[in-house]
Write an enzyme that holds these catalytic residues in place. Structure first.
Site, PDB file in Angstrom:
ATOM      1  CG  PHE A  16       0.953  13.282 -27.308  1.00  0.00           C
ATOM      2  CD1 PHE A  16       1.679  12.176 -27.739  1.00  0.00           C
ATOM      3  CD2 PHE A  16       0.809  14.365 -28.183  1.00  0.00           C
ATOM      4  CE1 PHE A  16       2.274  12.160 -29.002  1.00  0.00           C
ATOM      5  CE2 PHE A  16       1.391  14.347 -29.443  1.00  0.00           C
ATOM      6  CZ  PHE A  16       2.136  13.255 -29.844  1.00  0.00           C
ATOM      7  CG  ASN A  37      -4.738  18.151 -13.254  1.00  0.00           C
ATOM      8  OD1 ASN A  37      -4.408  17.723 -14.355  1.00  0.00           O
ATOM      9  ND2 ASN A  37      -5.575  19.162 -13.113  1.00  0.00           N
ATOM     10  CG  LEU A  76       5.275  19.914 -21.841  1.00  0.00           C
ATOM     11  CD1 LEU A  76       6.565  20.587 -21.418  1.00  0.00           C
ATOM     12  CD2 LEU A  76       5.551  18.467 -22.205  1.00  0.00           C
ATOM     13  N   GLY A 105       7.460  31.180 -10.245  1.00  0.00           N
ATOM     14  CA  GLY A 105       7.799  31.474  -8.847  1.00  0.00           C
ATOM     15  C   GLY A 105       8.738  30.412  -8.294  1.00  0.00           C
ATOM     16  CE1 TYR A 148      -3.671  24.882 -25.322  1.00  0.00           C
ATOM     17  CE2 TYR A 148      -3.647  25.820 -27.520  1.00  0.00           C
ATOM     18  CZ  TYR A 148      -3.112  24.968 -26.578  1.00  0.00           C
ATOM     19  OH  TYR A 148      -2.005  24.205 -26.896  1.00  0.00           O
ATOM     20  CE  LYS A 152      -0.497  26.197 -23.788  1.00  0.00           C
ATOM     21  NZ  LYS A 152       0.552  25.403 -23.141  1.00  0.00           N
ATOM     22  CB  THR A 178       3.444  17.320 -32.132  1.00  0.00           C
ATOM     23  OG1 THR A 178       4.171  18.550 -32.298  1.00  0.00           O
ATOM     24  CG2 THR A 178       4.440  16.214 -31.872  1.00  0.00           C
ATOM     25  CG  HIS A 184      -5.531  12.580 -25.610  1.00  0.00           C
ATOM     26  ND1 HIS A 184      -5.818  12.242 -24.321  1.00  0.00           N
ATOM     27  CD2 HIS A 184      -4.495  13.454 -25.549  1.00  0.00           C
ATOM     28  CE1 HIS A 184      -4.998  12.893 -23.513  1.00  0.00           C
ATOM     29  NE2 HIS A 184      -4.182  13.626 -24.227  1.00  0.00           N
TER      30      HIS A 184
HETATM   31  N1  LIG Z   1       0.396  18.152 -29.079  1.00  0.00           N
HETATM   32  C1  LIG Z   1       0.529  19.245 -29.820  1.00  0.00           C
HETATM   33  O1  LIG Z   1       0.467  19.165 -31.060  1.00  0.00           O
HETATM   34  C2  LIG Z   1       0.750  20.587 -29.145  1.00  0.00           C
HETATM   35  C3  LIG Z   1       0.801  21.729 -29.969  1.00  0.00           C
HETATM   36  C4  LIG Z   1       1.010  22.972 -29.366  1.00  0.00           C
HETATM   37  C5  LIG Z   1       1.222  23.074 -28.000  1.00  0.00           C
HETATM   38  N2  LIG Z   1       1.177  21.956 -27.231  1.00  0.00           N
HETATM   39  C6  LIG Z   1       1.374  22.138 -25.780  1.00  0.00           C
HETATM   40  O2  LIG Z   1       2.173  21.100 -25.247  1.00  0.00           O
HETATM   41  C7  LIG Z   1       1.714  20.749 -23.938  1.00  0.00           C
HETATM   42  C8  LIG Z   1       1.427  19.269 -23.861  1.00  0.00           C
HETATM   43  O3  LIG Z   1       0.430  18.937 -24.818  1.00  0.00           O
HETATM   44  P1  LIG Z   1      -0.035  17.439 -25.092  1.00  0.00           P
HETATM   45  O4  LIG Z   1      -0.373  17.322 -26.528  1.00  0.00           O
HETATM   46  O5  LIG Z   1       0.928  16.500 -24.482  1.00  0.00           O
HETATM   47  O6  LIG Z   1      -1.422  17.444 -24.298  1.00  0.00           O
HETATM   48  P2  LIG Z   1      -1.958  16.419 -23.185  1.00  0.00           P
HETATM   49  O7  LIG Z   1      -3.362  16.811 -22.912  1.00  0.00           O
HETATM   50  O8  LIG Z   1      -1.709  15.018 -23.606  1.00  0.00           O
HETATM   51  O9  LIG Z   1      -1.024  16.739 -21.956  1.00  0.00           O
HETATM   52  C9  LIG Z   1      -1.275  17.784 -21.047  1.00  0.00           C
HETATM   53  C10 LIG Z   1      -1.021  17.228 -19.646  1.00  0.00           C
HETATM   54  O10 LIG Z   1      -1.212  18.274 -18.698  1.00  0.00           O
HETATM   55  C11 LIG Z   1      -1.972  17.772 -17.611  1.00  0.00           C
HETATM   56  N3  LIG Z   1      -2.662  18.902 -16.969  1.00  0.00           N
HETATM   57  C12 LIG Z   1      -3.665  19.667 -17.457  1.00  0.00           C
HETATM   58  N4  LIG Z   1      -4.013  20.607 -16.566  1.00  0.00           N
HETATM   59  C13 LIG Z   1      -3.204  20.447 -15.491  1.00  0.00           C
HETATM   60  C14 LIG Z   1      -3.092  21.106 -14.230  1.00  0.00           C
HETATM   61  N5  LIG Z   1      -3.884  22.140 -13.921  1.00  0.00           N
HETATM   62  N6  LIG Z   1      -2.151  20.652 -13.366  1.00  0.00           N
HETATM   63  C15 LIG Z   1      -1.349  19.599 -13.662  1.00  0.00           C
HETATM   64  N7  LIG Z   1      -1.424  18.936 -14.826  1.00  0.00           N
HETATM   65  C16 LIG Z   1      -2.341  19.356 -15.730  1.00  0.00           C
HETATM   66  C17 LIG Z   1      -2.932  16.766 -18.240  1.00  0.00           C
HETATM   67  O11 LIG Z   1      -3.481  15.855 -17.331  1.00  0.00           O
HETATM   68  C18 LIG Z   1      -2.008  16.110 -19.270  1.00  0.00           C
HETATM   69  O12 LIG Z   1      -1.293  15.022 -18.726  1.00  0.00           O
HETATM   70  C19 LIG Z   1       0.493  21.624 -23.646  1.00  0.00           C
HETATM   71  O13 LIG Z   1       0.900  22.726 -22.870  1.00  0.00           O
HETATM   72  C20 LIG Z   1       0.060  22.072 -25.026  1.00  0.00           C
HETATM   73  O14 LIG Z   1      -0.575  23.319 -24.973  1.00  0.00           O
HETATM   74  C21 LIG Z   1       0.938  20.713 -27.767  1.00  0.00           C
END
Ligand SMILES: NC(=O)c1ccc[n+]([C@@H]2O[C@H](COP(=O)([O-])OP(=O)(O)OC[C@H]3O[C@@H](n4cnc5c(N)ncnc54)[C@H](O)[C@@H]3O)[C@@H](O)[C@H]2O)c1
Length: 315
Positions: A16, A37, A76, A105, A148, A152, A178, A184
Site C-alpha cells: 500500500f 516478496n 518498508l 548492512g 510486530y 519494530k 494511514t 487491502h
Molecule cells: N499503513 C499504515 O497505516 C502503517 C502504519 C504504521 C506503520 N506502517 C509500516 O509501513 C510499512 C508499509 O505498510 P503498508 O501499510 O504499506 O503494508 P503492506 O502490507 O501493504 O506493505 C508491506 C509490503 O512489504 C512486503 N513484505 C513483507 N514481508 C517482506 C519480506 N520479508 N521481504 C520483502 N517484502 C516483504 C509485502 O509483500 C508488502 O508489499 C510497514 O513496514 C508497516 O509496518 C504502516
C-alpha cells in the site's frame, strides 16, 4: 562517473504505502528499485509503473541479504495489519529484525542513507496522550502483537546502533494510521472495512459504542512526510511521528462513509475487543518543527479518492 539519477531502493514497494512512494520517487526523477516478496503486496499495485524504464522490480525476501548499488533505501517491507502480521508471527519478527540488519548492512557497504518505516505500535497501549516521541511505550513482549511491536522496536534499536557505531545516516519515522487507495480490502482496518461494507450494501460493524477515537492520515500526506524526512539534514535522525492529529469518533467515520457512498447500510454494534485502545493520536510537533510538515488533505477529500478506488475494485 557519478550516476546522474538518484538510485532509490524501496523494500515492500509493492504494498500500500510502498507503491505510492515508488510513484512519487519516479515523478521526482529517481531511478527506483522495488523489492518485494509479495507476502501482502501485489503486482496490481505497481503494474502501472512497469513500463517506466526507471522502475525495476525484484522479487526478494529482505530476510536474506541483497547486494546492489543504491544511494537511498526506504525500508518498508513488513506486513502491517494484525490479520497479516499474526498469520506467521515468526516470519514477521524475522522480516523486521533480519530485514533491518540486511538493509542496514547494505546501507553501510554502499554508504546509502536509510529510512525505516516504524510505527505508532512501538508505543504499545500508551499511558500518554497524545503520544510524543520521547514516550517509551508500554508493549507486552509475549503477547500476540509482540511479533510486530517488538520487531519494530528492535529494528529501531538496530538503526540507532548503526548510527552510533558506524555513523550511518538514518531516518526513523513512526507512522500512525494511514488510509488511501490500494489499502487491502480485507485486512480488518476500519477505513477499508467501512467503505467495503458500505459499497456492498452490508451493515457497518462498530465495536463498542463508537465513541472511541482515531486519527487518519491520507497516504499522499504521509509520503510527503517520508520525502521531507529523507531529505532533511543528516543530524535529523528521528524518530519522528508522522500521522494526522485530527481525531474523530469511529461512529462519525461510519456516518461519513455512509453519507459519501450513498449506502443504505445500517450500523451494527458489537462488543469492544479487550485490547482495543480508546484513543490513539500523534503529537506531530517534531515533524512540524523539523520538517515543516503537517497533513493537508481533508478527510472528505481523502475518503472520496479511497471510495473511488474501492468502487473500481468492487465493480
Ligand atoms: N499503513 C499504515 O497505516 C502503517 C502504519 C504504521 C506503520 N506502517 C509500516 O509501513 C510499512 C508499509 O505498510 P503498508 O501499510 O504499506 O503494508 P503492506 O502490507 O501493504 O506493505 C508491506 C509490503 O512489504 C512486503 N513484505 C513483507 N514481508 C517482506 C519480506 N520479508 N521481504 C520483502 N517484502 C516483504 C509485502 O509483500 C508488502 O508489499 C510497514 O513496514 C508497516 O509496518 C504502516
Amino acid at each position: 562517473m557519478k550516476y546522474a539519477r538518484k538510485r532509490v531502493l524501496v523494500t515492500g514497494g509493492a504494498g500500500f504505502l510502498g507503491s505510492h512512494l515508488c510513484e512519487r520517487l519516479l515523478a521526482q526523477g529517481c531511478d527506483v528499485l522495488c523489492v518485494d516478496n509479495f507476502f501482502t503486496g501485489a503486482k496490481d499495485n505497481i503494474a502501472h509503473l512497469m513500463g517506466n524504464p526507471y522502475f525495476e522490480l525484484v522479487r526478494h525476501d529482505v530476510t536474506f541479504p541483497l547486494y546492489i548499488e543504491v544511494d537511498e533505501i526506504y525500508n518498508l517491507a513488513c506486513p502491517a495489519s494484525p490479520i497479516h502480521y499474526q498469520r506467521d508471527p515468526v516470519q514477521t519478527t524475522k522480516t523486521s529484525v533480519h530485514g533491518a540488519i540486511n538493509m542496514l548492512g547494505l546501507a553501510k557497504r554502499v554508504g546509502a542513507k536509510i529510512f525505516q518505516a516504524s510505527t505508532s505500535e512501538v508505543y504499545g497501549d500508551p499511558e500518554v496522550h497524545p503520544q510524543v516521541e520521547d514516550y517509551r511505550g508500554a508493549v507486552n513482549p509475549i503477547g500476540p502483537r509482540a511479533c510486530y511491536d517488538e520487531g519494530k522496536r528492535c529494528a529501531e534499536t538496530l538503526f540507532f546502533d548503526y548510527w552510533r557505531q558506524h555513523s550511518l545516516r538514518i531516518k526513523v519515522a513512526r507512522i500512525f494510521n494511514t488510509y488511501g487507495p490500494r489499502m487491502h480490502p480485507d485486512d480488518g482496518r476500519v477505513v477499508s472495512n467501512f467503505i467495503v461494507q458500505a459499497l456492498e450494501g452490508r451493515p457497518i460493524t462498530i465495536y463498542g459504542d463508537g465513541s472511541q477515537t482515531r486519527s487518519f492520515c491520507f497516504v499522499d500526506d504521509l509520503i510527503e512526510g517520508f520525502i521531507r524526512l529523507m531529505d532533511s539534514p543528516d543530524e535529523v535522525t528521528g524518530p519522528v511521528n508522522l500521522g494526522n492529529p485530527h481525531e474523530m469518533t469511529i461512529r462519525q467515520l461510519a456516518e461519513t462513509v455512509i453519507r459519501m457512498t450513498g449506502a443504505k447500510s445500517e450500523l451494527v454494534v458489537k462488543p469492544l475487543p479487550a485490547d482495543d485502545p480508546l484513543q490513539r493520536q500523534p503529537d506531530i510537533t517534531r515533524a512540524r518543527t523539523l520538517l515543516d510538515w503537517e497533513p493537508t488533505v481533508k478527510l472528505e477529500d481523502g475518503l472520496q479518492r479511497t471510495i473511488e478506488y474501492f468502487r473500481s475494485k468492487i465493480a
